[in-house]
Write a protein that holds these residues in place. Sequence first.
Motif, mmCIF file in Angstrom:
data_model
loop_
_atom_site.group_PDB
_atom_site.id
_atom_site.type_symbol
_atom_site.label_atom_id
_atom_site.label_comp_id
_atom_site.label_asym_id
_atom_site.label_seq_id
_atom_site.Cartn_x
_atom_site.Cartn_y
_atom_site.Cartn_z
ATOM 1 N N LYS A 146 0.809 -1.222 0.000
ATOM 2 C CA LYS A 146 0.000 0.000 0.000
ATOM 3 C C LYS A 146 0.847 1.280 0.000
ATOM 4 O O LYS A 146 0.314 2.369 -0.103
ATOM 5 N N ILE A 147 2.155 1.134 0.163
ATOM 6 C CA ILE A 147 3.016 2.322 0.090
ATOM 7 C C ILE A 147 4.179 2.066 -0.860
ATOM 8 O O ILE A 147 4.605 0.927 -1.025
ATOM 9 N N PRO A 148 4.692 3.125 -1.496
ATOM 10 C CA PRO A 148 5.794 2.933 -2.449
ATOM 11 C C PRO A 148 7.022 2.345 -1.765
ATOM 12 O O PRO A 148 7.361 2.715 -0.645
ATOM 13 N N ARG A 149 7.683 1.428 -2.467
ATOM 14 C CA ARG A 149 8.876 0.761 -1.954
ATOM 15 C C ARG A 149 9.920 1.751 -1.431
ATOM 16 O O ARG A 149 10.588 1.499 -0.431
ATOM 17 N N GLY A 150 10.046 2.864 -2.112
ATOM 18 C CA GLY A 150 11.024 3.889 -1.722
ATOM 19 C C GLY A 150 10.771 4.472 -0.339
ATOM 20 O O GLY A 150 11.655 5.081 0.248
ATOM 21 N N LYS A 151 9.553 4.312 0.180
ATOM 22 C CA LYS A 151 9.234 4.884 1.502
ATOM 23 C C LYS A 151 9.284 3.827 2.603
ATOM 24 O O LYS A 151 9.070 4.136 3.773
ATOM 25 N N TRP A 152 9.541 2.563 2.250
ATOM 26 C CA TRP A 152 9.523 1.498 3.257
ATOM 27 C C TRP A 152 10.478 1.779 4.409
ATOM 28 O O TRP A 152 10.118 1.626 5.569
ATOM 29 N N GLN A 153 11.717 2.158 4.064
ATOM 30 C CA GLN A 153 12.731 2.337 5.114
ATOM 31 C C GLN A 153 12.341 3.418 6.111
ATOM 32 O O GLN A 153 12.572 3.284 7.312
ATOM 33 N N LYS A 154 11.723 4.483 5.593
ATOM 34 C CA LYS A 154 11.267 5.568 6.472
ATOM 35 C C LYS A 154 10.232 5.024 7.464
ATOM 36 O O LYS A 154 10.269 5.314 8.659
ATOM 37 N N HIS A 155 9.312 4.201 6.960
ATOM 38 C CA HIS A 155 8.255 3.631 7.814
ATOM 39 C C HIS A 155 8.826 2.599 8.790
ATOM 40 O O HIS A 155 8.378 2.523 9.941
ATOM 41 N N VAL A 156 9.801 1.819 8.350
ATOM 42 C CA VAL A 156 10.454 0.837 9.230
ATOM 43 C C VAL A 156 11.160 1.567 10.378
ATOM 44 O O VAL A 156 11.048 1.178 11.552
ATOM 45 N N LYS A 157 11.849 2.650 10.036
ATOM 46 C CA LYS A 157 12.570 3.438 11.049
ATOM 47 C C LYS A 157 11.584 3.992 12.091
ATOM 48 O O LYS A 157 11.824 3.930 13.295
ATOM 49 N N MET A 158 10.453 4.486 11.590
ATOM 50 C CA MET A 158 9.413 5.033 12.473
ATOM 51 C C MET A 158 8.889 3.935 13.413
ATOM 52 O O MET A 158 8.714 4.153 14.608
ATOM 53 N N ALA A 159 8.674 2.729 12.868
ATOM 54 C CA ALA A 159 8.172 1.612 13.684
ATOM 55 C C ALA A 159 9.195 1.224 14.748
ATOM 56 O O ALA A 159 8.858 1.024 15.917
ATOM 57 N N LYS A 160 10.460 1.128 14.326
ATOM 58 C CA LYS A 160 11.528 0.760 15.274
ATOM 59 C C LYS A 160 11.602 1.758 16.417
ATOM 60 O O LYS A 160 11.724 1.382 17.583
ATOM 61 N N GLU A 161 11.524 3.050 16.082
ATOM 62 C CA GLU A 161 11.630 4.094 17.107
ATOM 63 C C GLU A 161 10.426 4.078 18.038
ATOM 64 O O GLU A 161 10.571 4.187 19.251
ATOM 65 N N THR A 162 9.236 3.944 17.462
ATOM 66 C CA THR A 162 8.014 3.961 18.282
ATOM 67 C C THR A 162 7.988 2.787 19.252
ATOM 68 O O THR A 162 7.632 2.928 20.416
ATOM 69 N N LEU A 163 8.380 1.614 18.774
ATOM 70 C CA LEU A 163 8.378 0.419 19.633
ATOM 71 C C LEU A 163 9.591 0.380 20.550
ATOM 72 O O LEU A 163 9.620 -0.387 21.498
ATOM 73 N N ASN A 164 10.593 1.203 20.234
ATOM 74 C CA ASN A 164 11.879 1.118 20.918
ATOM 75 C C ASN A 164 12.436 -0.298 20.746
ATOM 76 O O ASN A 164 12.804 -0.975 21.703
ATOM 77 N N LEU A 165 12.448 -0.730 19.483
ATOM 78 C CA LEU A 165 12.796 -2.110 19.125
ATOM 79 C C LEU A 165 14.218 -2.436 19.555
ATOM 80 O O LEU A 165 15.152 -1.698 19.251
ATOM 81 N N GLN A 166 14.366 -3.543 20.264
ATOM 82 C CA GLN A 166 15.691 -3.953 20.722
ATOM 83 C C GLN A 166 16.439 -4.636 19.593
ATOM 84 O O GLN A 166 15.845 -5.182 18.673
ATOM 85 N N GLN A 167 17.754 -4.590 19.695
ATOM 86 C CA GLN A 167 18.620 -5.044 18.617
ATOM 87 C C GLN A 167 18.397 -6.490 18.195
ATOM 88 O O GLN A 167 18.476 -6.830 17.028
ATOM 89 N N GLU A 168 18.070 -7.334 19.191
ATOM 90 C CA GLU A 168 17.934 -8.762 18.856
ATOM 91 C C GLU A 168 16.621 -9.063 18.112
ATOM 92 O O GLU A 168 16.445 -10.152 17.578
#
Length: 194
Positions: A146-168
């Motif tokens: 549903k979103i352009p491939r070029g924007k995936w990384q931006k959305h992944v970064k946002m998800a990681k930050e919001t969840l405070n995703l741990q490295q593992e």
Amino acid sequence: MNVNNVELVISAVKPEQYPNEGLPEFALAGRSNVGKSSFINKMINRKSLARTSSKPGKTQTLNFYKIEEKLFFVDVPGYGYAKVSKKEREAWGKMIETYFTSRKELKAVLLIIDLRHPPMDDDVLMYDFLKYYELPCIVIATKADKIPRGKWQKHVKMAKETLNLQQEDKIIVFSSETGEGKDKVWGILGDFQN
């Protein structure tokens, strides 16, 4: 994995109903209507084994899907859906918590989020809960088509930050429409089974 053999073994509400085959289990958690059923159907090459519904809050039990006699997907009730009574939500919460905290066959939880939007408070709560109980977590960011491939990384970064995703913990971009991420998910699940 090439999937030909899948069956819904049981819809359980209490531990004595869980299968006792000792196979590795992977739970699928996510908000109501985030696309858990579509994810399951794509992963197992079926159109409608896991029932998709336009009505959120349809799954009210722990649904154990046995795949190729090797592992189980366990679909748990979606959270964050307001039209269910508070009492029902509490009962689901207890049922899910019991399963997550006491099931030795549970290898990891697949936390399903919508790539298009930052994770909601409920997603963050679920992630924090999994971390508190030291449960491995794989974040599946669905609806990538549903979103352009070029924007995936931006959305992944946002998800990681919001969840405070741990490295593992991994995050995988996924689409039930195109199959994007499917092989990657099977690869990671394979690592947990060895």
